[in-house]
Structure formats: structure tokens, C-alpha cells
Enzyme design. Sequence first.
Site, short mmCIF file in Angstrom:
data_model
loop_
_atom_site.label_atom_id
_atom_site.label_comp_id
_atom_site.label_asym_id
_atom_site.label_seq_id
_atom_site.Cartn_x
_atom_site.Cartn_y
_atom_site.Cartn_z
N GLY A 45 0.55 -1.27 0.47
CA GLY A 45 0.32 -0.22 0.01
C GLY A 45 0.89 0.98 -0.26
NE ARG A 340 -12.79 10.38 9.75
CZ ARG A 340 -11.58 9.76 8.43
NH1 ARG A 340 -10.80 8.90 8.69
NH2 ARG A 340 -11.58 10.37 7.53
#
Lengths: 669, 253
Positions: A45, A340
Site C-alpha cells: 500500500g 469522527r
Amino acid sequence: MSSSKIASKIPEGNLEQKWSKYRSTVPLVNPANKRSLEIIVVGSGLAGASAASTLAELGYKVKVFCFQDSARRAHSIAAQGGINAAKNYQNDGDSVYRLFYDTIKGGDYRAREANVYRLAEVSANIIDQSVASGVPFAREYGGLLSNRSFGGTQVQRTFYAAGQTGQQLLLGAYSGLQRQVGMGAVQMFARHEMLDVVNIDGVCRGIIARDLVSGKLERHFGHAVLLCTGGYGNVFFLSTNAMGSNVTAAWKAHKKGAMFANPCFTQIHPTCIPVSGDHQSKLTLMSESLRNDGRIWVPKRKEDAEAIRAGKLNPNQLKEEERDYYLERRYPAFGNLVPRDVASRAAKERCDAGFGVNKTGEAVYLDFAFNMKYKYGKIEATKKGISNPTEEQLKSLGHEVIKEKYGNLFDMYQQITGVNPYENPMMIYPAVHYTMGGLWVDYNLMTTVPGLYALGEANFSDHGANRLGASALMQGLADGYFVIPYTIGAYLNNEIRTKAISTDHEAFVAAEKAVQDKIDQFLSIKGNKSVDYFHKKLGKIMWDKCGMARNEAGLKEAIEEIKALRNEFWNNVRVPGAANELNPELEKAGRVADFLELGELMCLDALKRNESCGGHFREEYQTEEGEALRDDENFKYVAAWEMLELGNWELNKEDLIYDNIKIAQRSYK
Amino acid sequence: MSEQNINVTLKVWRQRNSQSKGGFETYPLNDVSTDMSFLEMFDVLNEKLIQEGKDPVAFDHDCREGICGMCSMFINGRPHGPKQAVTTCQLHMRSFKNGETIVVEPWRAKPFPVIKDLVVDRSAFDRIISAGGFISVNTGNAQDANAIPVAKDNADESFAAAACIGCGACVAACKNASAMLFVSAKVSQLALLPQGQPERKQRVMDMVAQMDNEGFGACTNTGACSAECPKEISLTNIARMNRDFLAAEITAK
């Protein structure tokens, strides 16, 4: 006092000079020696691909492993909203210090100052590097880069490429990696899964990997091993992670001596598409960037919520004054752009109180109608010289702007739910998204096993108890492009005399045999429940008892339930097929077996942290207004767990020292 | 749209490995929720096969949100199934009728050999990128990101090309198994940016050469690739690549 078993190795000096001074004085490895030093990178990644290509550019011999069929599939690709950088291109008061401050505060004062400051410092270089490698970020008409806002900040520092920022950044890093593959500087092992690390005399010397196509086990030597294997959100079964995302590499490292830090710090993302049924295999995120223009609400009256759930009332019929924009009400300063963890808990609070709006009662609205008409519609009408535009005109003008900004996300929403979000408000609910916890690393990103490193989401270091939006891409690329290429020199300069160790060494043989035995065991149980059956059960325990809200009794129950489930797994799982072929069920079995151990440690960590901070909310510790109540006196530390044996962990504490930031109750009001 | 349950009959390609000869197996599947994704329907099928003591169907998948490019089913004669601009993982069962027979095959192309069942080897794409699908910039070489303005039109067009997910649907859709859409998307992305100019000619020649080496077929402009592309990559990219390739060949030293 921090535990004597862990040394964070933070350089001396002023915060502003620590990294630049360290970088200039860290020992170097001369180019001729680099060619004989081998580095294994697990995961491809953002962190893995950027580290591998950069290290290969420097001259090291690099091997990269990923379980997918290509490095380009790594789950960084699915990141939507953007990447933060302290460029201050918008002239709105941003700076390295402000990004550093926002990140520490957003993480609820549970991250290391020195690491976060370094992250903020290199953030600007990431944007430069990405643009140079052909990443097509969004631009303004003048040809310069565009920015937007994300939660927990009041400046515009987020760079983006529509709702596909992760894809574009990963493909940029991937193309750099493939360039090195083409030159022979990196050897790529796709469809390979790392199944153990190999330590010799307490030092990491390689890995055991399984070729997922042939099923063959392979031994690979490395002077250093970098785990860039992402997070462990799939322990919850349902999450926004890819189906293959797993903890196996990190967990095997943990079992071989690498401490695991803050495992209970999990990020529950507030804006995901709600669960539709028992068949659900994963949850899909709707980017946080939508909160720039979407307003979150539920009906003010419970009767209205009930009528909506029963399908008797259309939400568009509710007037402004009949709606409860609860984030704007509770947090006027940040409104819909609170971090969040705060937004997720607020949604849960409303739904638990009976105001949820879909058939399960677990959904709230994310509504674009207001901004579509009165923000963008009006601007477009003014540009076009339409005076006194009608409501319909405003809507259609605004529609085009919303489509340009978020079109792909709206399409995805409609595809999944069958509902048109331009006409009806979206329905969203929180879902597991990211794990702040991970392998404990020092300032050099090295774990407690010498030679074994962890980068990106796989480590714990930069986000404290809550990660801010658009900071994961930043950290992955910071670690890979700009941190590890320097800090690895501090270790490898002592390794130049270490000749490559033969993989016939007894440690490799023993590690491979242990892996083989595990595989044989999976196949020999021949029980009558599938791997998914156990994974779903584990996920439910974790979500109910170690999810958005936790309490002592629930966590204690969860630990017992997980132990029992693990026992059942090892007696009754059915893994079809053979070891010497492509066998996805066998792959899943190995991953779920590790989740069944990790889940216990997460609950233990949550149980021992008698405070609420960031994503970790203990119901016993909250203010009268229901906000998280931190306990800095007793818990201002990183919890680094050492496994003595399965079910028995020792807690090592790393005290967090704040010399540059005054810690305070986090307020977004 | 409200949820319903439907019954379907699946005809799925089963093939033990790359050497063995494959064939279709038929599986009836009842009570499939129309809210399920196509891959969730396969999860249900596999769960059933495991319970029956049979070997589950191997298929590639990962993100299940239409961006990683790993899923790759050829459904009722079309890559990624009947809907426009959608990957298999984002296809939902509400796109099928009660009682329908659904035929599922792997990508069929010589450069994409079958590994097992519906799983194919697409490493040829990686090798094409390795041949030239990059800008040669080492970490640390970059100047300030705003030093070179890029006209918004070009940036947008570059982004549209860069949206390619490398799934291989274009190759599977093409009667010649041509990879022109995939290759031209990368060539175009970089050709439209000032950063991509220094290597523009060499890049297109190297990538096309690798594409040919891998055994992909020639382009005959039928346009099936673009019509079936889940990211709607435009055919104009192929035209741009052809122009660039011709110019590069003519002016090659």
C-alpha cells in the site's frame, strides 16, 4: 516512568529541530554496502510501495510481498477524501505547527509529540513528490492545486482527486515501485502471504511466506523486515476494510516479541452506508468530504422517525424546524465537521434514543438539499446573472456543482442502495474504518524486535486515540517516502558486516515447520462450520462489547466469549480443499485464527484503560453532557502489550510527555 | 427500492488449475435478497457448497467498493455483468430477474491464463507498467507542487484516464483480447501532464512493445473495451496513444 523494556529514542533538542538535526546526523550506509543489504517489505500500500521504491532508489536490495494479485490492489486504493499537508496554499493560517497541533488534539492527547511534529514537517514534501510522479490532484482554473476542509480542522489543507485520492496516490507510488521492479532493483512477490517472521538470536532475519497459487511455503532472508500491512478493522467482520485486510503479519510479529500498542483504539467512521441485511459482507464508506456540504439530521419528533421507519413519511416533507441538526446544535463551532469519534457517538446517541431513520433504526440523514440550493445554486445563479431564481432553478444549478464535486460517491451510493441521493437525503451510520493501535515502534519506526519495522496503519504512532480525516494517506507516505529511508540507516550501518544468512538455518527450518503444522491442523479439523461463521460471531462480540461504547462488565464478558469461540473454532471449523493449491478458505482460516486472538487483547486493553479518550469510549467515564472524560493523571501513556503466552499479556507503559502543547479537555463547541 | 427475494440458477465455470480442462457446473440458489451484491450472492453459494462438503468457487475480490480492480467476473457474456459503469462487486441482485439463469465465466484472453475457477493471472498488466508507465522521479527530486500550473482541463482529462482500475475488463470484452484501452489510459494520463513530457516518446514505445510481447491482440476500433469499462475510460485515449506512438516512431533516433 516509562517501562524499561521500551525506549522511544526520541532525539534531544527543540521540537522544531529534532527531525532536521537527527536526519543530518543519523549514520549513513555507503552506496557500495547498500547493494549487499537486503530489505523485505511486506504489504504494497502507500507505506509499503513508497518505502520499497525509495529504498531501492537508494541502492538497497528489496523484496516486496503482497497477498493480492498486484501491488496496485492494496487497500490504500480505497481511500476517498484526501490527504492533508501544511502547505498553506489557501493563506488561511495553516502551518506545520497548526497541523501538528490539530493532529495531537484530534488524537485526544494520546500521540507522541515528536512523531507528529515530524509528520507535519514532511507533509508538504509528500504533495510535491506525488505531483512530480504524475498524481492528477484536483486543480483550480488558474492551474494551481485545490484544497478542501476535513473534520477537526478550521483550515483548508486537504488535497484531493475527486473522491479517489487514495487510488491516485497509490497508483503514483505503485508506478514508482513498478519502475524499480522493471530495473530489477525490487523483486515483487504478488499472491504471497507472510505467515511468520524469523528471528535469530533475538534479531529479525526474515520471513516465511506462502505462495498462494501453488501453496508452497518459502523462506526469505532480510537484513531488515518492514511490515506495511495496514490495520486490523476486519476483526469486527463488518468494516470498510477490504475483504482480505488482516492482522496476520502484525500478529505473527507480536507473537515473536513485538509489542502491540493501544490495540483498543479503533476508529468508527460516522458516514458509512448502513447495514442492509445478514448477507452483508462489508460496509462502504461515504467520504468525510461529504460533510463539507452535507448536513446531518434526524427528525425532532420521535413520531416522525417512527413514521419514516414504517415507510409512511418521506423525509423531504419535514420542514426545517421539524429537523434536528444535532451536530450543529451540540457543536456550533465545528458543526458537521467535528472529528469522527465525536460525530459517530452523536449518531449512536440519537439512534439509541429512538430517532434512527431506516428499517433497522440505525441510520441518520446526510442531506445535501440545503447547500445544493442555497450555497451552490445561488453562486451559479449569480454567475449566470439570473436574478430571483426559482427554487427549481437553484436546485438544478446546484445539482451540477454537487455532481462535479462528489459525482462518483453519489453514483456509488445509488448503486448500493438503489436510492437516488440527489433527490433524497443519504442514509448513513457509523462503521469500523481504521485502527489507530498497532505494533509499538520507536522514533525510527522499529518495533521491540531489532530489525523489524512497522510503517503506516500497521504501527500505532501518530494518531493517538483518534485519527483525523485525510491523515492516514499522509502518514503512510510520510513513513515510506521520508522517514524510513533515513531512520533505517541507524540500524543497517551496523549490519554491513552481516552476510546474508542461509535459509537452511535452523531458525528458518523451525519457523517453516510451525507454519506447515498450522496449515495441516486447519485442514484436519474437518468440522461443520465455515470460517465465515466464526468470523461473523467474533465480529458481533467485538461490535457489541468493544465498539463505539464499552463498559467493564461487557468487556469481561467479551473476553470469555472470545475464548470460548476460539476453542470452538479449533474444534469445529471446516476448511475445504488442500494445502497445495489456491485455497481462499485456507487463507481466511489463518486470518480469522489470528483475529480470534487479537480480539481478546483489544478487550483487555479497553478494560484496563479506565478513561474515555478519542475512539475509546468507556460508558463509566463521561461528562454530564455525554462527552469523553479523559484521565490524564493515570492514563497519559501508550499501552504496549507484550505477549507472554496466549491469554497472558504484560502491560508496558510509555509515558507521553507534552512539552509543547498544553493538554486540555478537547472541545469542538 | 424495496427488498425482495428471488431465485436464480447459476452456471459457473469450474477449473481446478491452469493445466486442467474446465467446464460449467450448475447451481440453483433460492431466496437471494435483491439488496445483496453479486459477490455476496457468491458468498452465500460458497457457504452452501462448504456445508455440502464441496469445493467453493474461487474468485478474485478485495475492496468490494469498485476501486481495487481485483474482481473480474464475466457475467452473461459481459465483463462485470449487465450494468453500465459498474464492477462486479458493485453489481447488485436487483439487476436480475426472478428465475433468471446467470452464466459466470473468468476473463477469457491468452495473456490472462486461468489460475483456478474464476481467478486469472493479470500480471501482464504489471509488466506493462514496469516497462514505462511511470515518471522517473526519485524521492526527494520534486520541486514545489504549485511551481508548474496545469490547466484544469488537462488535469481533469488526465484524472479521467487515471481512473482506470486495471481490472482487465477491456481485454475480456475485446474479440482480439487487445489491451489498448488499459495501456492508452496510462499513456494519456502522463502525456496530459507537464511532468510526463520528458519521457513521453520513450514511454509510449516501451509500453506498446511490452504489450505486444505479452501477446495482447491488435485494436480494430470496435469500442467494446470502452463500452464495458467500469470506469468508462474513453476511446479518445487510444487515439491519443496512436498519435503519440506514430510521432515517437517517426522521430525516434
